[in-house]
Design a protein around this motif. Structure first.
Motif, short mmCIF file in Angstrom:
data_model
loop_
_atom_site.label_atom_id
_atom_site.label_comp_id
_atom_site.label_asym_id
_atom_site.label_seq_id
_atom_site.Cartn_x
_atom_site.Cartn_y
_atom_site.Cartn_z
N LEU A 84 0.78 -1.14 0.04
CA LEU A 84 -0.19 -0.17 -0.04
C LEU A 84 0.79 1.50 -0.14
O LEU A 84 0.50 2.41 0.12
N ALA B 296 3.03 2.23 2.45
CA ALA B 296 3.11 2.67 3.69
C ALA B 296 4.73 2.19 4.30
O ALA B 296 5.27 1.30 3.34
N GLN C 30 4.83 10.54 0.60
CA GLN C 30 5.69 10.53 1.91
C GLN C 30 6.80 11.02 1.36
O GLN C 30 7.99 10.87 2.13
N ARG D 172 -13.64 0.02 16.04
CA ARG D 172 -13.30 -0.02 14.76
C ARG D 172 -12.23 -1.25 14.69
O ARG D 172 -11.47 -1.44 15.80
N LEU D 173 -12.14 -1.82 13.62
CA LEU D 173 -11.08 -2.79 13.47
C LEU D 173 -9.46 -2.27 13.62
O LEU D 173 -8.81 -3.06 14.40
N LEU D 174 -9.34 -0.99 13.13
CA LEU D 174 -8.16 -0.54 13.16
C LEU D 174 -7.87 0.54 14.48
O LEU D 174 -7.15 1.35 14.29
N LEU E 232 -10.52 2.44 0.92
CA LEU E 232 -10.36 1.13 1.53
C LEU E 232 -10.61 1.19 3.23
O LEU E 232 -11.34 0.41 3.82
N VAL F 293 -13.18 -0.81 5.32
CA VAL F 293 -12.76 -1.89 6.35
C VAL F 293 -13.78 -1.49 7.56
O VAL F 293 -14.27 -2.37 8.33
N ASP F 294 -13.98 -0.44 7.89
CA ASP F 294 -14.83 0.13 9.19
C ASP F 294 -16.47 -0.52 8.90
O ASP F 294 -16.81 -0.80 9.61
N LEU G 84 -2.20 -0.17 6.74
CA LEU G 84 -3.21 0.65 6.56
C LEU G 84 -3.26 1.67 7.53
O LEU G 84 -3.57 2.89 7.63
N PRO H 116 -0.08 8.23 6.60
CA PRO H 116 -0.26 9.62 7.26
C PRO H 116 -1.67 9.87 7.40
O PRO H 116 -2.18 10.16 8.17
N GLU I 68 -4.86 8.26 6.83
CA GLU I 68 -5.48 7.16 7.00
C GLU I 68 -6.90 7.00 6.23
O GLU I 68 -7.57 6.23 5.63
N VAL J 263 -9.77 6.76 7.72
CA VAL J 263 -10.79 5.99 8.30
C VAL J 263 -11.88 6.66 9.57
O VAL J 263 -12.69 6.75 9.50
N SER J 264 -10.79 7.40 10.21
CA SER J 264 -11.50 7.95 11.42
C SER J 264 -12.27 8.99 11.02
O SER J 264 -13.52 9.23 11.27
#
Ligand SMILES: Cc1cc2nc3c(=O)[nH]c(=O)nc-3n(C[C@H](O)[C@H](O)[C@H](O)COP(=O)(O)OP(=O)(O)OC[C@H]3O[C@@H](n4cnc5c(N)ncnc54)[C@H](O)[C@@H]3O)c2cc1C
Ligand SMILES: Cc1cc2nc3c(=O)[nH]c(=O)nc-3n(C[C@H](O)[C@H](O)[C@H](O)COP(=O)(O)OP(=O)(O)OC[C@H]3O[C@@H](n4cnc5c(N)ncnc54)[C@H](O)[C@@H]3O)c2cc1C
Lengths: 438, 541
Positions: A130, A132, A178, A365-367, B482, B486-487, B518, B522, B524, B526-527
């Motif tokens: 990805l 990262a 990045q 949340r999963l992450l 993505l 995922v959420d 993931l 920087p 992400e 998601v939140s």
């Protein structure tokens, strides 16, 4: 490119385990390393496992303390001093250092070298699929060659048209964002029937074929155009992996590195099979595909384990037993709908999240930051000898030692130390087992 | 602010609103349907999947039972592409009241529901997974219905006839002129942009939100909320719908839908139309009850749990008797506010079943047409709808797709192994959005992407990569898509994490956190996506 440099020097006395019978249960990183260590110490070893462990689904690198900015072992030492329940603190730093040496030795011996950064004992900086950056201490040489600590730019990231498990533009875009200049390239693969369902391992095997890989190489060559390094998905060969990489580096005139893709991992498969063959050559017994059903216990000792066979169970006897059956993922710990957690072979007490039932096992949340209680707080509690403990803190059985993800006190998904813990605790478990016997 | 004028504005893109759009289009009325999110994100996408024969209501609610059997036959005729003719069984076990089957049979006879008695052996020959402890069993014409396909069918057919539908448009105000409703203000739930729609009449088809929408015109419509949970099991444990032959209770029904088997449901009084919690006791209860008729199923692999909220309309006169949950009749209500409240230009339809959506639409459209002075009669009950292009062939069994793949009839690599979706299918689905925003969750609704055992662990990143390639997006945008997916997927597995599915989510988390990193990028994304307003996930990035 990263050169091989060991963390330290440890020697294993080949007499330490002489005359002793050791059964290792589990073929993850900890079970494999335990078996290698016991063999090197002169013990008679039998490895029994239902299947390969997490190395098959993991990216392939060795996380010891991902968050360390400089000297990794020093960071672990400081952390262990503050967290006496962490497996690193229980196993001790020597076990970690020696285990890392042992891993590097055996990897070298089987022709699957793992590499770290030259000189300084700092973490690598490796790109993911990805784009990262991950910071493990060691990685298979082809993956470690992607270390971006000192970036020579630009990178060329190569993917294959119509292959589902790698998207070079995704990698290059996120790397560039990045500050690491990278550009994507997509080349095509020679067509083959049934290739709509190619897993990384399938593709890696196709790269073993020289006509196949030349066809790929020929398309990349004219596109290198000043790239400092060329990255491919980590599928560059299975049996002929080293040869494929050499050929690509020569053909492209610059370093070539691999980026791990989705499971299953060719690097994990190579390591597993290499160690399996090595163990067999050393006359150890290896039974993959066999489930240990239960342990037989008499007077506080395990006398043997029963292994499932067609319609019955076969007993196997040994002096000491290393239990490395993995955590919730690989079946070392089972869970059910009512929120019960148990260790199925010996029935060792399992500690878990404090609440009743499953309600607090996961965050929303999963992450979610910090990970989930079920993976951070579940496992067997052990002493410094790696013996599973009962509710009063006393060892349950004299001659059973536990290692790896089965242990409590760390989160393998979020703490950045999964492989380091597996290795250190396996090393310590075998040392303690052999010492107890001596 | 842009302004649009139509004859009728329909609020609500569930089964009822979509059927009403089609109904009005056939009567030559120019109608526009709007939904605050996507089609089927309300009750119609969170239901059990059962095309009722009416047997479920034969014991106590004959009016609903009759409506169901009639509409069951109508829907088989007009939307055959969305219905699978599974047939249904009503199975009594020794645990169920012995006197019930006779009463139930009498109800079926009165409602006109054919119920054919079978021997236990015949039933097990048809469904080998059934328990050996069967005291009575009957066959009824239940079916399974895919609401996603049916609703897309209604909308596509209506568009062919000049109707239109907009999604991600929330009605935030109803425009009043004196004692008439003359239109509405809409807010785009992704961009925040506002616009106005003028309409001669507004049809409020918002299911459990009907009270909230009526309130926008200052009117009181009392809707009770009754939450029910469902669990999708990873395979078709049964190929026939299996109902418990007993007074309706929790966990009575198993429905084979597409590639899975859906177990449910519960009945919990709640206070909000979007209370989608699934509690631990509901999961336990549903599995335990299903295990009585299909022994062993509770040890099977549960993929996903979700909840829907039934709108139970309470007519004002019944306001004092405290009927709740399953006691409130499941029939529907059409409220002509001109008659009830003296406010013209607004009709509300709520309650009912997905099975009766066409009938609800017919009665609601009758009321709308009466207000508009249009005399064209309803004509939706007879003619089959064209198979909508977007959904053609979407109904599938996994073995059919596997056969095609293996025989080269579905080219391209396999992106979602669980649901057997290929890259060209995914690319076509993305292309169908043109320049509109598209979230991975939209593609899920289109293709079943990520709805199988791994719940997107493998296909999520692949779909993000393909989305980026087709759309020429920045990597950050694909990464955020993505993260949002995922959420979304996690919400529905969280109640089911033990045993196998816990191991699966361990693997998924390993892929996301370690293999992909993931959570280390920087931005992400998601939140932000989860805290944003409903439906904003696709716009983020
Ligand atoms: C647990 C459960 C199981 C069920 N099982 C079955 C079954 O097996 N068979 C069966 O026939 N029926 C079943 N039903 C009933 C069936 O699902 C519903 O009757 C049906 O889906 C209602 O459809 P609807 O279009 O009226 O409402 P909905 O589908 O809820 O549609 C209302 C729509 O209005 C939109 N909306 C709300 N407010 C606004 C606003 N301000 N602006 C714009 N849009 C707005 C919402 O987003 C939503 O999409 C079940 C219901 C539940 C809860
Ligand atoms: C008959 C049937 C069979 C099914 N079979 C399967 C199956 O085999 N596998 C499977 O995985 N699932 C299955 N499902 C479940 C399905 O995937 C959804 O889980 C279900 O429709 C309910 O949605 P949700 O609660 O999971 O998602 P939610 O995200 O809560 O809601 C559904 C949609 O509403 C929108 N939404 C609602 N609220 C918000 C908000 N606050 N912010 C942003 N967006 C919002 C989202 O776009 C979302 O897609 C099935 C559902 C049905 C009806």
């Amino acid at each position: 490119m990263a050169e091989k440099r060991k963390v330290n020097r440890c020697t294993i006395a080949a007499t330490q385990g002489r005359g002793s019978d050791v059964i290792v249960i589990g073929a993850g990183l900890s079970g494999l390393l335990a078996a290698v260590y016991a063999v090197k110490a002169g013990a008679r070893v039998r490895l029994i496992a239902t299947g390969w462990g997490q190395q098959i689904v993991s990216p392939g690198w060795i996380s010891v303390c991902d968050r360390a900015d400089d000297d990794v072992i020093a960071e672990v030492r400081g952390y262990a001093a503050l967290h006496p329940e962490h497996p690193y603190a229980l196993a001790g730093l020597d076990a970690l250092v020696c285990a890392l040496d042992l891993l590097q030795d055996i990897a070298e011996e089987i022709g699957e070298p793992v590499a770290m950064r030259p000189r300084d004992g700092h973490n690598l900086r490796l790109p993911t699929m990805l784009g990262a950056l991950q910071t493990p201490l060691l990685a298979p040489a082809g993956i470690a060659a992607g270390d971006l600590t000192e970036v020579e730019e630009p990178l060329l990231i190569v993917g294959f048209a119509g292959w589902r498990d790698f998207y070079p533009a995704l990698v290059a875009g996120n790397l560039s964002a990045q500050g690491i200049a990278a550009r994507p390239l997509t080349v095509s693969l020679p067509a083959e029937r049934g290739s709509w369902d190619d897993w990384p391992a399938d593709l890696a095997r196709r790269f073993d074929d020289s006509a196949f890989r030349s066809a790929v190489l020929r398309q990349v060559q004219p596109q290198v155009k000043g790239a400092a390094r060329v990255g491919f998905p980590a599928v560059l060969g299975m049996a002929r992996h080293a040869e494929v990489r050499r050929e690509f580096e020569a053909g492209l005139g610059c370093p070539v590195f691999e980026i791990p893709t989705l499971p299953p991992s060719p690097a994990g498969a190579r390591l597993s099979n290499g160690i399996r063959r090595w163990l067999l050559r050393q006359r150890a017994r290896v039974q993959i595909g066999h489930a240990v059903l239960r342990g037989n216990v008499e007077n506080g000792r395990c006398t043997g384990v029963e292994v499932g066979a067609l319609g019955h169970a076969n007993p196997f006897y040994a002096d000491t037993f290393i239990l490395a059956t993995g955590g919730l993922y690989n079946g070392g710990i089972q869970s059910d709908e009512a929120g019960r957690l148990w260790e199925p072979i010996f029935g060792f007490p399992v500690s878990g999240p404090p609440s009743e039932g499953r309600a607090d096992w996961y965050q929303g949340r999963l992450l979610a930051e910090g990970g989930h209680a079920i993976h951070g707080q579940t496992g067997l509690r052990v002493n410094a000898q790696m013996q599973p403990l009962d509710g009063d803190g006393a060892p349950v059985l004299e001659n059973v030692f536990a290692a790896g993800h089965l242990l409590a006190g760390f989160n393998p998904l979020t703490d950045g130390c999964a492989e380091g813990v597996a290795l250190a605790t396996a090393y310590k478990a075998v040392s303690a087992a052999l010492a107890a016997r001596a | 602010m842009t302004t649009t004028s139509v004859d009728v504005l329909i609020i609500g893109g569930g089964a009822t609103g979509a059927a009403a759009l089609y109904d009005l289009a056939r009567r030559g009325v120019r109608a526009l349907l709007v939904d605050q999110l996507d089609f089927t994100t309300g009750t119609s996408g969170r239901y059990h999947g059962l095309l009722h024969s009416g047997g479920r209501y034969a014991g106590r609610d004959l009016e609903t039972a009759r409506e169901c059997i009639v509409e069951n036959r109508v829907l088989r005729r007009i939307v055959p592409f969305a219905v699978e003719d599974t047939g249904g069984l009503f199975v009594a076990t020794p645990a169920d009241p012995a006197d019930f089957p006779a009463r139930w049979l009498d109800g079926c006879a009165k409602a006109g529901i054919p119920a054919e008695p079978l021997s236990a052996a015949q039933a097990r020959a048809a469904e080998p997974a059934l328990t050996h402890d069967i005291t009575a069993v009957y066959r009824v014409p239940d079916g399974s219905v895919d609401s996603f396909d049916m609703i897309h069918g209604f909308v596509a057919a209506a568009r062919d006839l000049g109707g239109d539908a907009w999604i991600y448009q929330q009605v935030t105000a109803l425009l009043r002129e004196g004692d008439a409703v003359v239109g509405a203000t809409l807010r785009d739930t992704r961009s925040g942009e506002a616009r106005t729609v003028h309409a001669a009449c507004v049809l409020n088809a918002t299911g459990p939100w009907a009270g909230a929408v009526a309130q926008l015109a200052g009117l009181n419509v009392s809707v009770k909320f009754d939450r029910g949970a469902m669990i999708a099991m990873n395979t078709r444990w049964v190929n026939t719908i299996v109902n418990r032959l007993r007074p309706a209770a929790d966990g009575d029904i198993l429905v084979p839908v597409g590639t899975v088997c859906v177990l449910g449901t519960t009945s919990v009084h709640t206070s909000a139309p979007d209370d989608y919690r699934v509690e631990a006791w509901e999961v336990s209860k549903i599995l335990a009850e299903a295990d009585v008729v299909v022994p062993g199923i509770r040890n099977g692999r549960a993929l996903r749990a979700w909840a829907g909220v039934r709108p139970l309309y309470e007519p004002p006169q019944a306001g004092h008797d405290e009927a709740q949950g399953r006691e409130v009749a499941r029939t529907f209500s059409v409220l002509d506010h001109a008659v009830l409240d003296g406010v013209r230009g607004l009709v509300t339809v709520t309650g009912g079943k997905l099975t009766t959506c066409r009938l609800m639409a017919e009665k609601a459209a009758d009321a709308v047409c009466a207000q508009l002075g249009i005399s064209a009669p309803c004509s939706t009950a007879d003619e089959a709808l064209p198979i909508p292009a977007a959904t053609a062939g979407r109904y599938h069994r996994l073995d059919h797709r596997l056969h095609k793949l293996e025989h080269g009839e579905m080219p391209g690599d396999l992106i979602c192994e669980c649901e057997m979706i290929t890259r060209p299918q995914l690319e076509a689905a993305i292309a169908a959005y043109g320049g509109q925003p598209v979230a991975l969750d939209d593609l899920r609704r289109d293709l079943r992407l990520g709805m199988g055992p791994c719940q997107a662990g493998f296909c999520g990143v692949r779909a993000a990569g393909i989305l980026q390639a087709v759309r020429g997006q920045a990597s950050a945008e694909a990464t955020a898509a993505l993260g949002a997916f995922v959420d979304e997927r996690f919400r529905g597995v969280r109640p089911l994490l033990w045993g196998h599915q816990l191991r699966q989510l361990y693997l998924d988390e390993l892929i996301y956190r370690r293999t992909l990193g993931l959570d280390r990028l920087p931005d992400e994304g998601v939140s932000q996506a989860t805290t944003a307003a409903p439906g904003e996930e696709a716009a983020h990035g």
